[in-house]
Design an enzyme around this catalytic site. Structure first.
Site, PDB file in Angstrom:
ATOM      1  N   ARG A  46       7.575   9.929  33.321  1.00 56.84           N
ATOM      2  CA  ARG A  46       7.563   9.152  32.176  1.00 56.84           C
ATOM      3  C   ARG A  46       7.255   7.681  32.679  1.00 56.84           C
ATOM      4  NH1 ARG A  46      11.587   6.857  27.745  1.00 56.84           N
ATOM      5  NH2 ARG A  46       9.438   6.210  27.148  1.00 56.84           N
TER       6      ARG A  46
ATOM      7  N   SER B 113     -14.791  -9.194 -10.370  1.00 60.02           N
ATOM      8  CA  SER B 113     -15.145 -10.428  -9.388  1.00 60.02           C
ATOM      9  C   SER B 113     -14.519 -11.752 -10.132  1.00 60.02           C
ATOM     10  CB  SER B 113     -16.711 -10.196  -9.534  1.00 60.02           C
ATOM     11  OG  SER B 113     -17.121 -11.685  -8.953  1.00 60.02           O
TER      12      SER B 113
ATOM     13  N   TYR C 234       0.587  -1.321  -0.298  1.00 59.43           N
ATOM     14  CA  TYR C 234      -0.047   0.131  -0.231  1.00 59.43           C
ATOM     15  C   TYR C 234       0.709   1.201  -0.020  1.00 59.43           C
ATOM     16  CZ  TYR C 234      -3.684  -3.387   1.283  1.00 59.43           C
ATOM     17  OH  TYR C 234      -4.395  -4.309   1.094  1.00 59.43           O
TER      18      TYR C 234
ATOM     19  N   ASP D  97      18.329  -0.233  23.634  1.00 62.28           N
ATOM     20  CA  ASP D  97      18.801   0.173  22.106  1.00 62.28           C
ATOM     21  C   ASP D  97      19.464   1.358  22.114  1.00 62.28           C
ATOM     22  OD1 ASP D  97      16.508   1.688  22.936  1.00 62.28           O
ATOM     23  OD2 ASP D  97      15.556   1.496  21.045  1.00 62.28           O
TER      24      ASP D  97
ATOM     25  N   HIS E 283     -30.055  12.209   3.367  1.00 66.52           N
ATOM     26  CA  HIS E 283     -30.676  10.734   3.605  1.00 66.52           C
ATOM     27  C   HIS E 283     -30.424   9.642   2.583  1.00 66.52           C
ATOM     28  CE1 HIS E 283     -32.130  13.231   6.841  1.00 66.52           C
ATOM     29  NE2 HIS E 283     -32.758  13.767   5.877  1.00 66.52           N
TER      30      HIS E 283
END
Length: 473
Positions: free
Chosen positions: A321, A281, A13, A79, A151
Site C-alpha cells: 500500500r 430564461s 442535488y 484519524d 446521424h
C-alpha cells in the site's frame, strides 16, 4: 455557513438518504461495529475478552464523542488512532482490547465497502423505479409512429414506445452489472498490516485455523459472506474502480437519454416537465429550456470523468500500500455516489412527467413519410397496370420538386402530385391507406410489447419490493 464553500451535491442535488450513508455518523458507527465484531469473534476463539467489555463497547456504538476524537487527531495526526482513544474514553474497561491485532485498514477499508454496498442498494431501487416508469411510457406510446433518426437525419419510422425501450435496455444492462457486483461483494476482512495476518497468528499462538475462522466470523457478523482471499494492507484499489464503474455506466445511460430528450424538445416532439411558474430564461420569457435534462447531462459527465481517478489510483499503488490513495478516495467515492443519486432523482422526475406532443410528431412524420412511401406507391401503381419505368421517372421528378419546396418552408406536396397524376390510377383514400405511418414501423410495436413482457416485467416482478419501496427524490 454562508461564508464557506458548500458542496452543491449536498445542498442542491443528492438526496438526504444518500448523503446520510456517507455521513461521519455512519462512518464512525460502522468503525465501532467492526471493532465490536472483532472483539466478539476474538472472544469466541478463546482470547481473554469479557462479556462486560463487549457490552460496554456495544452500548457506545452510537455515542460518537466527536470533540474527543478531534482533539486526539490534532495530537496524533491519525484519524483511526484518534477514534480508538475516543472510544476508549467511553469504554474504559474495553479500552485495552479495542482494535486488538488490527491495522487501520481494518476499519477504513471494510467500512468503505459496507457503505458503498448500502449506497448501491439505494441506487438499485432508483434504477428500478426509472425502468418501471419508462416501461409504462413505452407501452402507452408503443404504436405512436415517429421519425427515426440516424446521424440526426430523418430515417425509417420507429415508434415513441420502441425508442423508450432503447433507454430501458441501457438501464437494465446497468442493473445487471450492479446486481452482479452486489451479489459478489467482498469485504477486506481481517488481514493484518501487510495482509499476512501475522499479528493474529501471534494472538492465536500460530493456530492458522483460528485465524481463518476469525476472518470468517467478523465478516459474518457484519452481514457478509465473502472477504478478499488475499490483500496487502488494503484491499486492491482495482475493486473501487470495479464498483464505481457501475456508476459510470448509469451516468452514460442517463447522459444518452438526456441528449435524446434535449433534441426531441428542440423538435417540440417530447418535452421534459415544466412547472406552472417555472422560468425558462431570465431574458427570453417565452423559452422552455430543458434545464433538468441539461443538469442530468452535467452531473453524468462529472461521474463519467471522475471514474478516471479510481483508475489512476488503482494503477499507482506501490506493493502492499501507499497513502496517496486516501485523500483522493475520501472525495471520489462519496461524490460519485451522491452525483449518481442526483442523476437518478432527475431521471425519475423527468420520466414521470414527459409531455408527448402527438400533433407535432405527426406533422414531422408527414414531412418525410411521402418520400419513404414512394416505393410502396410505385409497386401499387404498377399492379394497377402502370408502366414501372414511366412512373419511376414521374416520382423522381415530383420528389425533387417537393423536396425543394420543403426546403423553402412549404408543406410536402409530393402525395398531391402523385394523386393528381392519372398515370398512377390511385385515389386519395388509396394513397392515404398506403402511407399510413404505422405500416412503416416494421416490428416496432410487437418488439416493444415483447421486450416489456419478456425482459422488463420479470425483472420488475423479481424486485417488486424494491420497485415499490419509497425513496427520496
Amino acid at each position: 455557513m454562508r461564508d464557506t464553500y458548500q458542496n452543491p451535491l449536498i445542498t442542491r442535488y443528492a438526496s438526504k438518504e444518500m448523503a446520510q450513508i456517507f455521513s461521519d455518523d455512519e462512518k464512525f458507527k460502522t468503525w465501532r461495529r467492526l471493532w465490536v465484531a472483532l472483539a466478539k469473534s476474538e472472544k469466541e476463539l478463546g482470547l481473554n475478552i469479557t462479556d462486560e467489555q463487549i457490552k460496554e463497547m456495544e452500548e457506545n456504538i452510537d455515542n460518537i464523542n466527536y470533540e474527543d476524537a478531534e482533539k486526539f487527531e490534532r495530537e496524533f495526526r491519525h484519524d483511526v488512532m484518534a477514534h480508538i482513544h475516543a472510544y476508549g474514553l467511553l469504554c474504559p474497561k474495553a479500552k485495552p482490547i479495542i482494535h486488538l491485532g488490527a491495522t487501520s485498514a481494518f476499519v477504513d477499508d471494510n467500512t468503505d465497502i459496507i457503505l458503498m454496498d448500502r449506497a448501491l442498494e439505494l441506487i438499485e431501487k432508483k434504477l428500478l423505479k426509472v425502468i418501471k416508469i419508462l416501461s409504462e411510457f413505452a407501452l402507452t406510446y408503443k404504436d405512436l409512429p415517429t421519425l427515426g433518426y440516424t446521424h440526426f437525419q430523418p430515417a425509417q419510422l420507429t415508434t415513441v414506445g420502441k425508442r423508450a425501450c432503447l433507454w430501458i435496455q441501457d438501464l437494465i444492462l446497468d442493473l445487471q452489472d450492479l446486481r452482479y457486483r452486489r451479489e459478489n461483494i467482498m469485504l477486506r476482512g481481517v488481514k493484518g498490516t501487510t495482509g499476512t495476518q501475522a499479528s493474529f497468528m501471534e494472538l492465536f499462538g500460530g493456530d492458522e485455523e483460528k485465524v481463518k475462522e476469525l476472518d470468517r466470523l467478523v465478516i459474518e457478523k457484519m452481514g457478509y459472506k465473502k472477504s478478499f482471499p488475499v490483500t496487502g494492507q488494503t484491499y486492491t484499489r482495482k475493486y473501487d474502480f470495479m464498483l464505481l464503474s457501475v456508476l459510470s455506466g448509469i451516468a452514460q445511460s442517463a447522459h444518452k437519454f438526456s441528449n435524446d430528450l434535449r433534441l426531441l424538445q428542440h423538435l417540440r416532439e417530447i418535452e421534459e416537465p415544466f412547472e406552472e411558474k417555472q422560468i425558462g430564461s431570465s431574458a427570453m420569457a417565452y423559452k422552455r429550456n430543458p434545464m433538468r435534462s441539461e443538469r442530468m447531462a452535467a452531473l453524468s459527465r462529472y461521474v463519467i470523468v471522475t471514474l478516471l481517478n479510481a483508475s489512476i489510483t488503482s494503477s499507482a499503488q506501490w506493493f502492499e500500500r501507499t497513502l496517496d490513495d486516501s485523500a483522493n478516495r475520501r472525495i471520489v467515492i462519496p461524490e460519485m455516489f451522491l452525483a449518481t443519486d442526483a442523476i437518478l432523482n432527475l431521471y425519475i422526475n423527468i420520466a414521470s412527467g414527459l409531455k408527448v406532443n402527438k400533433k407535432v410528431i405527426e406533422k414531422n412524420v408527414m414531412k418525410e413519410l411521402p418520400f419513404m412511401a414512394t416505393e410502396k406507391i410505385l409497386m401499387e401503381a404498377v399492379l394497377k397496370g402502370g408502366d414501372r419505368q414511366e412512373l419511376h421517372e414521374a416520382i423522381r421528378v415530383y420528389s425533387l420538386k417537393a423536396a425543394e419546396e420543403v426546403k423553402n418552408g412549404e408543406e410536402n406536396r409530393l402525395l398531391d402530385y402523385i394523386q393528381n397524376d392519372q398515370r398512377f390510377k390511385l385515389s386519395q383514400e388509396e394513397i392515404k391507406e398506403l402511407v399510413d405511418p404505422i405500416k412503416f414501423t416494421g416490428r416496432a410495436v410487437s418488439q416493444t410489447e415483447e421486450y416489456i413482457k419478456e425482459i422488463v416485467n420479470p425483472i420488475l416482478a423479481d424486485f417488486k419490493e424494491d420497485v415499490e419501496a419509497k425513496v427520496e427524490v
